[in-house]
Design an enzyme around this catalytic site. Structure first.
Site, PDB file in Angstrom:
ATOM      1  N   GLU A 113      46.447 110.147  41.648  1.00  0.00           N
ATOM      2  CA  GLU A 113      46.627 108.786  41.600  1.00  0.00           C
ATOM      3  C   GLU A 113      45.284 108.052  40.762  1.00  0.00           C
ATOM      4  O   GLU A 113      44.287 108.737  41.125  1.00  0.00           O
ATOM      5  CB  GLU A 113      46.760 108.204  43.034  1.00  0.00           C
ATOM      6  CG  GLU A 113      48.230 108.494  43.276  1.00  0.00           C
ATOM      7  CD  GLU A 113      48.380 108.136  44.801  1.00  0.00           C
ATOM      8  OE1 GLU A 113      47.537 107.312  45.221  1.00  0.00           O
ATOM      9  OE2 GLU A 113      48.983 109.155  45.506  1.00  0.00           O
ATOM     10  N   LYS A 115      41.844 105.817  41.690  1.00  0.00           N
ATOM     11  CA  LYS A 115      41.233 105.173  42.918  1.00  0.00           C
ATOM     12  C   LYS A 115      40.999 104.046  42.472  1.00  0.00           C
ATOM     13  O   LYS A 115      39.858 103.839  41.863  1.00  0.00           O
ATOM     14  CB  LYS A 115      40.066 106.246  43.184  1.00  0.00           C
ATOM     15  CG  LYS A 115      39.275 105.853  44.454  1.00  0.00           C
ATOM     16  CD  LYS A 115      38.294 106.954  44.698  1.00  0.00           C
ATOM     17  CE  LYS A 115      37.859 106.421  46.034  1.00  0.00           C
ATOM     18  NZ  LYS A 115      37.055 105.160  46.356  1.00  0.00           N
ATOM     19  N   ASP A 117      39.229 100.219  42.785  1.00  0.00           N
ATOM     20  CA  ASP A 117      37.993 100.026  43.624  1.00  0.00           C
ATOM     21  C   ASP A 117      38.301  98.565  44.346  1.00  0.00           C
ATOM     22  O   ASP A 117      37.950  97.554  43.560  1.00  0.00           O
ATOM     23  CB  ASP A 117      36.868  99.927  42.484  1.00  0.00           C
ATOM     24  CG  ASP A 117      35.437  99.886  43.295  1.00  0.00           C
ATOM     25  OD1 ASP A 117      35.308  99.981  44.464  1.00  0.00           O
ATOM     26  OD2 ASP A 117      34.713  99.731  42.274  1.00  0.00           O
ATOM     27  N   TYR A 225      49.193 102.929  48.360  1.00  0.00           N
ATOM     28  CA  TYR A 225      48.904 104.384  48.133  1.00  0.00           C
ATOM     29  C   TYR A 225      49.398 105.064  48.842  1.00  0.00           C
ATOM     30  O   TYR A 225      49.413 106.579  48.766  1.00  0.00           O
ATOM     31  CB  TYR A 225      47.473 104.435  47.704  1.00  0.00           C
ATOM     32  CG  TYR A 225      46.377 104.070  48.603  1.00  0.00           C
ATOM     33  CD1 TYR A 225      46.245 104.730  49.779  1.00  0.00           C
ATOM     34  CD2 TYR A 225      45.611 103.023  48.331  1.00  0.00           C
ATOM     35  CE1 TYR A 225      45.359 104.249  50.708  1.00  0.00           C
ATOM     36  CE2 TYR A 225      44.534 102.686  49.154  1.00  0.00           C
ATOM     37  CZ  TYR A 225      44.448 103.381  50.295  1.00  0.00           C
ATOM     38  OH  TYR A 225      43.472 103.195  51.187  1.00  0.00           O
ATOM     39  N   LYS A 314      35.255 111.446  41.617  1.00  0.00           N
ATOM     40  CA  LYS A 314      34.848 110.157  41.143  1.00  0.00           C
ATOM     41  C   LYS A 314      34.193 110.142  39.727  1.00  0.00           C
ATOM     42  O   LYS A 314      33.700 111.110  39.525  1.00  0.00           O
ATOM     43  CB  LYS A 314      34.097 109.558  42.107  1.00  0.00           C
ATOM     44  CG  LYS A 314      34.667 109.252  43.478  1.00  0.00           C
ATOM     45  CD  LYS A 314      33.743 108.621  44.638  1.00  0.00           C
ATOM     46  CE  LYS A 314      33.501 107.215  44.569  1.00  0.00           C
ATOM     47  NZ  LYS A 314      32.627 106.808  45.593  1.00  0.00           N
ATOM     48  N   CYS A 408      -2.627  91.268  21.629  1.00  0.00           N
ATOM     49  CA  CYS A 408      -2.549  92.527  21.873  1.00  0.00           C
ATOM     50  C   CYS A 408      -2.771  93.428  23.150  1.00  0.00           C
ATOM     51  O   CYS A 408      -4.033  93.381  23.518  1.00  0.00           O
ATOM     52  CB  CYS A 408      -3.040  93.451  20.373  1.00  0.00           C
ATOM     53  SG  CYS A 408      -2.730  94.965  20.479  1.00  0.00           S
ATOM     54  N   CYS A 411      -5.517  96.030  21.671  1.00  0.00           N
ATOM     55  CA  CYS A 411      -6.836  95.786  21.225  1.00  0.00           C
ATOM     56  C   CYS A 411      -7.299  94.359  21.110  1.00  0.00           C
ATOM     57  O   CYS A 411      -8.382  93.862  20.540  1.00  0.00           O
ATOM     58  CB  CYS A 411      -6.934  96.125  19.753  1.00  0.00           C
ATOM     59  SG  CYS A 411      -5.746  95.233  18.448  1.00  0.00           S
ATOM     60  N   CYS A 426       0.941  92.767  16.010  1.00  0.00           N
ATOM     61  CA  CYS A 426      -0.260  93.007  16.053  1.00  0.00           C
ATOM     62  C   CYS A 426      -0.906  93.467  14.633  1.00  0.00           C
ATOM     63  O   CYS A 426      -0.332  94.346  14.085  1.00  0.00           O
ATOM     64  CB  CYS A 426      -1.033  93.697  17.048  1.00  0.00           C
ATOM     65  SG  CYS A 426      -2.723  94.589  16.826  1.00  0.00           S
ATOM     66  N   CYS A 432      -6.610  98.839  15.680  1.00  0.00           N
ATOM     67  CA  CYS A 432      -5.984  98.901  17.082  1.00  0.00           C
ATOM     68  C   CYS A 432      -5.398 100.366  17.302  1.00  0.00           C
ATOM     69  O   CYS A 432      -4.849 101.031  16.531  1.00  0.00           O
ATOM     70  CB  CYS A 432      -4.640  98.089  17.016  1.00  0.00           C
ATOM     71  SG  CYS A 432      -3.489  98.328  18.276  1.00  0.00           S
TER      72      CYS A 432
HETATM   73  S1  IVH Z   1      44.272 107.559  49.867  1.00  0.00           S
HETATM   74  C1  IVH Z   1      42.354 108.972  54.141  1.00  0.00           C
HETATM   75  N1  IVH Z   1      44.596 106.750  47.407  1.00  0.00           N
HETATM   76  O1  IVH Z   1      39.447 104.712  48.369  1.00  0.00           O
HETATM   77  C2  IVH Z   1      42.497 107.865  53.120  1.00  0.00           C
HETATM   78  N2  IVH Z   1      42.757 106.122  48.649  1.00  0.00           N
HETATM   79  O2  IVH Z   1      36.883 106.172  49.321  1.00  0.00           O
HETATM   80  C3  IVH Z   1      43.241 108.157  52.104  1.00  0.00           C
HETATM   81  N3  IVH Z   1      41.382 104.184  47.690  1.00  0.00           N
HETATM   82  O3  IVH Z   1      39.579 104.324  51.877  1.00  0.00           O
HETATM   83  C4  IVH Z   1      43.100 107.023  51.166  1.00  0.00           C
HETATM   84  N4  IVH Z   1      42.521 104.006  45.692  1.00  0.00           N
HETATM   85  O4  IVH Z   1      40.352 102.490  50.279  1.00  0.00           O
HETATM   86  C5  IVH Z   1      43.902 106.700  48.622  1.00  0.00           C
HETATM   87  N5  IVH Z   1      45.175 106.023  45.337  1.00  0.00           N
HETATM   88  C6  IVH Z   1      44.361 105.912  46.541  1.00  0.00           C
HETATM   89  C7  IVH Z   1      43.234 104.996  46.454  1.00  0.00           C
HETATM   90  C8  IVH Z   1      42.594 105.070  47.741  1.00  0.00           C
HETATM   91  C9  IVH Z   1      41.665 103.643  46.206  1.00  0.00           C
HETATM   92  C10 IVH Z   1      40.278 103.925  48.551  1.00  0.00           C
HETATM   93  C11 IVH Z   1      40.931 103.744  49.869  1.00  0.00           C
HETATM   94  C12 IVH Z   1      40.065 104.695  50.771  1.00  0.00           C
HETATM   95  C13 IVH Z   1      38.766 104.879  49.810  1.00  0.00           C
HETATM   96  C14 IVH Z   1      38.268 105.956  50.163  1.00  0.00           C
END
Ligand code: IVH
Length: 670
Positions: A113, A115, A117, A225, A314, A408, A411, A426, A432
């Site tokens: 999946e 991740k 932010d 998630y 990451k 400069c 020089c 310069c 120089c």
């Molecule tokens: S699963 C045990 N799936 O990333 C934690 N986390 O750095 C299981 N996060 O605290 C988390 N996207 O806030 C999971 N597709 C995703 C995610 C995700 C973002 C975040 C989540 C977690 C943090 C860990």
């Protein structure tokens, strides 16, 4: 051993400081990737020196952002964090650990999946009704943000569909769209509200705002998630199935999910989104890879911080915040002053960066840079370091503004601005020291007179020790002089002297290039050489002559005139040719060229050609010895015209200059 303990202490203090800014103030001072990098470093140090592990080490606890603003809620199941890696090796270790755990080579399916932010939250539904929501907090207790979470439009207050359990916990990420973040920051600056450094901070601030009305205004989003069941109404065998069920209950689930059978598929998913991330309207900082089978997940279980069945793979952050230490003003070979930002080193895409060019005065003004500013660095095009912006919120009251120097830095000559070229220079030339060193290096470099062994270090030393002042001095160097330098042995000294002697036989275009006149690079040097043929013609050329050379505009013509009108340059060139004996065959072109129809002819081109591009035609004609000019004059030998010709055609007719069309041209070239 004490030095390792010291290292560990310093790292811990640094990480704890970053955690404080991140969790307590919602204002990170370093990017996630840098934080993770340091945590990893600490983790590895502790792993090899277990006697130094303490219970309060950042590696031993889950980060916490608990404040007193909200009531506390104890989670039914702890909200853990994720183990993470930045590279394939780390990912393969994760797979290996899983396989080792089962003592067999199980062919596993992994669910990949994005991740997101943002900020992790937990929502409790009872009989499908939204009951309460909490932040992760310290993993065991979070903050009750029920009222705030209820304002998030994508979170359903009532689940729909079949098999809804009596009680269900949904976990997911609250985030802000990049477009909404930009809009928020714009209105924030107008209203002089808080400035947010990224969408995640803006989302965290909104989600944890005392006033849920503000949360509602800030347009937060949510992706689910994972889910935890208290009693199941339906048996799920995979994590993927669970997510699909959540989606049918009306929960928002990001659609970019892929079940992968092996690491190659995982890596493809990772690479695809590493490239696509900037096209998404929300920030992602990697992918999350989860063991798909619920049964295997349960068997693997968790350690104190994170589940053993998942890992965050990451991306390296492409932007970093760091502190500006200083701006230095470098003097280039042609005297151009270039400001360079020097900052606390940061890692971007795995590369350590501590300097970035600021290009010119305008850039310093655009950024309104001050010493000790916190600046955002990126690698533009993923290669060249660039200062993107300044975190103005974090500027101290007494910060000193960076001012472009008037003199400069090497020089002390008064600097002059050239508005047309947009540079500050310069003009001291070889007086120089900075320009002297760079010009001398350029004069003997590979594309110029090609002397072997004269690198920047040796040239610097020769200049500092006053052995050389200008190119002429090199021709009087003896191997006995060179041996005095630590880095030069007997053999090398002989080689350098003999290479200097040999370089006297060169080509006209190399010699012109070696002079290092501003904007006169290899291509222009060749054009000049072809046009003027002899050095005295070039040295005494006027603007009209220079403008006649194809590819030479106002700026270059001015630079060339300027160069030869400076007495010291004029005399030096004369001495190099007459006293030192630098020479080239008067006709550099090969015999073949001499017998071509175009050899030595001054030619002007107009219009478009079917069989050649303009560049191709130009290079072909030059290779046959032609001199290509921009404008028609009495001196022009031929006009070559194609379709859609311009005014040059009529002027040539008027002056009765020989005209050649494309057909004739083709046969002449043959
Ligand atoms: S699963 C045990 N799936 O990333 C934690 N986390 O750095 C299981 N996060 O605290 C988390 N996207 O806030 C999971 N597709 C995703 C995610 C995700 C973002 C975040 C989540 C977690 C943090 C860990």
């Amino acid at each position: 051993m004490t030095s390792i303990k010291n290292k560990i202490d310093i790292l811990r203090k640094q990480i704890l400081k970053y955690e404080y800014f991140y969790h307590k103030l919602d204002q990170p001072i370093v990017s996630d990737a840098e934080y993770d990098y340091l945590l990893h470093k600490l983790y590895n140090l502790e792993l090899n020196n277990k006697e130094f592990i303490t219970s309060d080490s950042p590696t031993q606890k889950i980060g916490s952002n608990l404040s007193n603003k909200f009531k506390k809620i104890t989670h039914f199941y702890p909200m853990l964090s994720l183990d993470n890696t930045f590279d394939l090796k780390g990912y393969l270790d994760f797979e290996r650990r899983i396989k080792k755990f089962f003592h067999v080579n199980v062919e596993n399916s992994f669910c990949c999946e994005l991740k997101i932010d943002g900020i992790a939250i937990s929502i409790i539904y009872e009989d499908g009704k939204f009951i309460r929501a909490a932040t992760r907090g310290d993993g065991f207790q979070g903050e009750n943000i029920t009222l705030n979470a209820k304002t998030i439009k994508s979170i359903p207050l009532k689940l729909t569909g079949l098999n809804i359990p009596k009680r269900l916990e949904i976990r997911g990420e609250v985030f802000m769209l990049k477009s909404d973040f930009l809009e928020l920051n714009q209105t924030s600056t107008i209203k002089k509200n808080k400035y947010f450094s990224n969408p995640r901070n803006a989302a965290a601030g909104a989600l944890r705002h005392i006033d849920p009305k503000i949360t509602a205004e800030r347009k937060l989003m949510f992706f689910c998630y994972s889910c935890c069941f208290f009693s199941e109404t339906k048996k799920f065998t995979t994590h993927y199935e669970q997510l699909m069920q959540c989606a049918t209950w009306g929960l928002p689930v990001n659609q970019e999910i892929k079940n992968c059978l092996n690491y190659k598929e995982v890596l493809d998913f990772y690479k695809k989104f590493e490239q696509k991330r900037h096209l998404l309207n929300f920030d992602i900082d990697g992918i999350v890879v989860k063991v798909n089978s619920i049964e295997l997940q349960n068997k693997l279980g968790c350690n104190t911080k994170s589940p053993r069945w998942a890992i965050a793979f990451k991306f390296f952050s492409l932007e970093r915040v760091t502190r500006l230490n200083n701006v230095i003003f470098q003097v280039g070979r042609t005297g151009v002053i270039t400001p360079v930002a020097c900052f606390e080193p940061v890692y971007i895409s795995g590369v350590k960066i501590k300097k970035a060019s600021l290009h010119n005065k305008n850039e310093i003004e655009r950024l309104n840079l001050h010493i000790d500013d916190f600046i955002v660095i990126c690698r533009s095009g993923d290669v060249i370091p660039k200062v993107l912006s300044v975190v103005k919120m974090r500027r101290s009251e007494h910060a000193k503004k960076i001012i472009f120097p008037v003199f400069c830095p090497v020089c002390n000559t008064n600097l002059l601005e050239n508005k047309e070229e947009r540079v500050i220079r310069c003009h001291a030339g070889l007086i120089c020291d900075a320009q002297k060193k760079k010009s001398l290096y350029h004069f003997f470099s590979k594309k110029s007179l090609n002397v072997k062994g004269l690198g920047p270090k040796i040239i610097n030393e020769l200049v500092i020790k006053k052995f050389v002042n200008n190119p002429i001095d090199f021709f009087y160097l003896k191997s006995i002089d060179l041996i005095k330098f630590k880095t030069i042995g007997y053999k090398k000294s002989i080689e350098i002297v003999s290479s200097i002697k040999k370089c006297k036989k060169t080509t006209f275009k190399r010699f012109i290039y070696a002079l290092g006149i501003s904007n006169v690079g290899e291509v222009v040097s060749e054009k000049i050489a072809n046009y003027f043929m002899t050095i005295d013609k070039l040295m005494n050329a006027d603007v009209t002559d220079l403008n006649n050379v194809d590819g030479i505009g106002k700026i270059i013509a001015h630079n060339i005139l300027n160069y030869f009108s400076t007495n010291s340059n004029y005399n030096m060139v004369l001495n190099l040719v007459e006293k030192i004996g630098i020479s080239w065959s008067t006709q550099e072109m090969s015999i073949d060229k001499k017998i071509t129809y175009f050899y030595g002819k001054k030619i002007v081109l107009t219009g478009t050609f079917e069989s050649f591009s303009r560049t191709k035609l130009r290079t072909t004609l030059i290779s046959l010895g032609a001199i290509i000019l921009n404008n028609i004059s009495q001196k022009t030998d031929f006009l070559i015209f194609g379709k859609k010709f311009g005014s040059k055609f009529f002027k040539a007719k008027l002056l009765k200059i020989k005209m050649i069309n494309e057909e004739e041209l083709k046969s002449l070239i043959k």
